[in-house]
Scaffold this active site. Structure first.
Site, PDB file in Angstrom:
ATOM      1  N   LYS A   1       0.811  -1.214   0.000  1.00  0.00           N
ATOM      2  CA  LYS A   1       0.000   0.000   0.000  1.00  0.00           C
ATOM      3  C   LYS A   1       0.845   1.265   0.000  1.00  0.00           C
ATOM      4  O   LYS A   1       0.451   2.272  -0.576  1.00  0.00           O
ATOM      5  CB  LYS A   1      -0.965   0.003   1.200  1.00  0.00           C
ATOM      6  CG  LYS A   1      -1.972  -1.138   1.105  1.00  0.00           C
ATOM      7  CD  LYS A   1      -3.273  -0.849   1.817  1.00  0.00           C
ATOM      8  CE  LYS A   1      -4.306  -1.897   1.433  1.00  0.00           C
ATOM      9  NZ  LYS A   1      -5.279  -2.168   2.490  1.00  0.00           N
TER      10      LYS A   1
ATOM     11  N   LYS B   1     -14.100  -4.968  -3.680  1.00  0.00           N
ATOM     12  CA  LYS B   1     -14.922  -3.813  -4.050  1.00  0.00           C
ATOM     13  C   LYS B   1     -14.131  -2.830  -4.913  1.00  0.00           C
ATOM     14  O   LYS B   1     -14.623  -2.328  -5.918  1.00  0.00           O
ATOM     15  CB  LYS B   1     -15.414  -3.157  -2.755  1.00  0.00           C
ATOM     16  CG  LYS B   1     -15.888  -1.742  -2.883  1.00  0.00           C
ATOM     17  CD  LYS B   1     -17.357  -1.652  -3.198  1.00  0.00           C
ATOM     18  CE  LYS B   1     -17.822  -0.209  -3.060  1.00  0.00           C
ATOM     19  NZ  LYS B   1     -18.898   0.146  -3.937  1.00  0.00           N
TER      20      LYS B   1
ATOM     21  N   LYS C   1      -8.412 -11.447  -6.496  1.00  0.00           N
ATOM     22  CA  LYS C   1      -9.333 -11.706  -5.401  1.00  0.00           C
ATOM     23  C   LYS C   1     -10.515 -10.737  -5.496  1.00  0.00           C
ATOM     24  O   LYS C   1     -10.338  -9.568  -5.843  1.00  0.00           O
ATOM     25  CB  LYS C   1      -8.572 -11.488  -4.088  1.00  0.00           C
ATOM     26  CG  LYS C   1      -9.405 -11.660  -2.844  1.00  0.00           C
ATOM     27  CD  LYS C   1      -8.536 -11.544  -1.592  1.00  0.00           C
ATOM     28  CE  LYS C   1      -9.413 -11.258  -0.387  1.00  0.00           C
ATOM     29  NZ  LYS C   1      -8.680 -11.221   0.870  1.00  0.00           N
TER      30      LYS C   1
END
Ligand code: TRP
Length: 342
Positions: free
Chosen positions: A111, A196, A193
């Site tokens: 990230k 959203k 995977k």
């Protein structure tokens, strides 16, 4: 009864990936364990986020969880920021957490690349997660594989704190994971995977039409160009989804009709869509019912937060004491008792 704790971010949509991968498991576990389920809004603000929709997403996540079967009679469902002790314990644990361990977390490394200037909150994310779990001295944490490393760090933080302040005992138990069987649900792109943010999901509350519109173009075995090409179900995500939504006879039939090119992919998807729509129907109905009773949701989250705060308060009293902080003047607690504390 052993205690379990798990958390889920208010991403705005509970989808079949979270459902099969986590939530169904919680729904089953709530009957055998003392269960705390937390919508972790404080974790959802560690990167750039839409503050205008956060409250709504938090509410929707709670509705989704309740609709999916989290039962307030059996589980304590609450919102993380309603229990300020999470942030407090996070700070205290911050003081025993090795910086090097935080920098080594794979999720952090992934990230952090997306930021020009990395927020400290992203680095400290795993300490907040440790605080979530240790605040309730939970024994078990049902999580996906991607959280195992964070859970290992939680155990290390517990060990370090116990060594320093545990007075020879293990005040904080070292929480163990419960891995879900459906470890990783692949998205409709057949690649990543289900998530959203990648837009490759089917929402738990999607309408029958939305489900079909999403399944229709979903990726199947790339070797099947026309319906006369025999396919390999093992490499087809639609086949894998059948295993979760269709009865075993149908799953066997799907494999056979795919290998023998007797069904086209669209035929196969139609059967999946019908079974999925049927499985999700009661969840959608419960969600609508709840959406029409905002007071009921308030009440459930209020009760959950109150119970959680009571438990958290007990832990924090002991933690503050053992870490040597001066006890708050008793005048404060008598004022609080008279209702001056918000
Ligand atoms: N980090 C978890 C995730 O992204 C969410 C989470 C926060 C959590 N606190 C937790 C999970 C405590 C289990 C226990 O999925």
């Amino acid at each position: 009864m052993p205690r379990i704790f798990s958390g889920i971010q208010p991403s705005g949509e509970l989808h079949i990936g979270n459902w099969l991968g986590a939530v169904q498991n919680w729904v089953n576990l709530q009957h055998s364990y003392e269960t705390l389920i937390c919508v972790v809004d404080l974790h959802a603000i560690t990167g750039k986020y839409d503050h205008e929709s956060l409250a709504q997403r938090t509410r929707e996540m709670a509705v989704g969880l309740l609709a999916a079967g989290i039962d307030p009679e059996h589980a304590i469902l609450f919102v993380q920021s309603h229990v300020p002790e999470h942030a407090e314990l996070q700070w205290l644990l911050n003081t025993v957490t090795p910086l090097g361990e935080l920098e080594r977390m794979t999720q952090f490394k992934d990230k952090a690349q997306r930021f020009e200037s990395v927020p400290a909150g992203l680095l400290n994310y795993p300490i907040l997660m440790a605080a979530d779990i240790l605040l309730y001295r939970a024994d078990l944490v049902p999580v996906g594989e991607d959280q195992i490393q964070h859970l290992e760090l939680t155990r290390e933080i517990a060990r370090k704190w116990n060594a320093e302040f545990g007075r020879g005992g293990a005040f904080f138990p070292e929480p163990q994971p419960i891995l879900t069987e459906a470890k990783r649900i692949t998205g409709l792109d057949g690649q990543a995977k289900m998530s959203k943010s990648l837009g490759n999901t089917i929402g738990l509350l999607d309408t029958p039409d939305e489900i079909w519109q999403k399944l229709r173009p979903a990726k199947t075995d790339p070797a099947r160009v026309t319906r006369r090409d025999p396919g390999n179900p093992e490499v087809c995500n639609i086949y894998h989804l059948h295993k979760y939504f269709s009865p075993p006879e149908t799953v066997a039939l799907v494999a056979e009709n795919c290998r023998g090119a007797k069904w086209g992919c669209l035929d196969c998807k139609r059967v999946l869509a019908d079974n999925m729509i049927a499985a999700l129907k009661p969840i959608r109905e419960r969600a609508f019912e709840l959406q029409e009773q905002p007071d009921r949701l308030e009440e459930i989250l209020g009760d959950g937060a109150l119970t959680a705060r009571r438990m958290a308060g007990e832990t924090m009293r002991e933690v503050r004491l053992r870490m040597g902080l001066l006890a708050a003047p008793s005048a404060m607690s008598s004022r609080a008792q008279r209702g001056l504390d918000s």
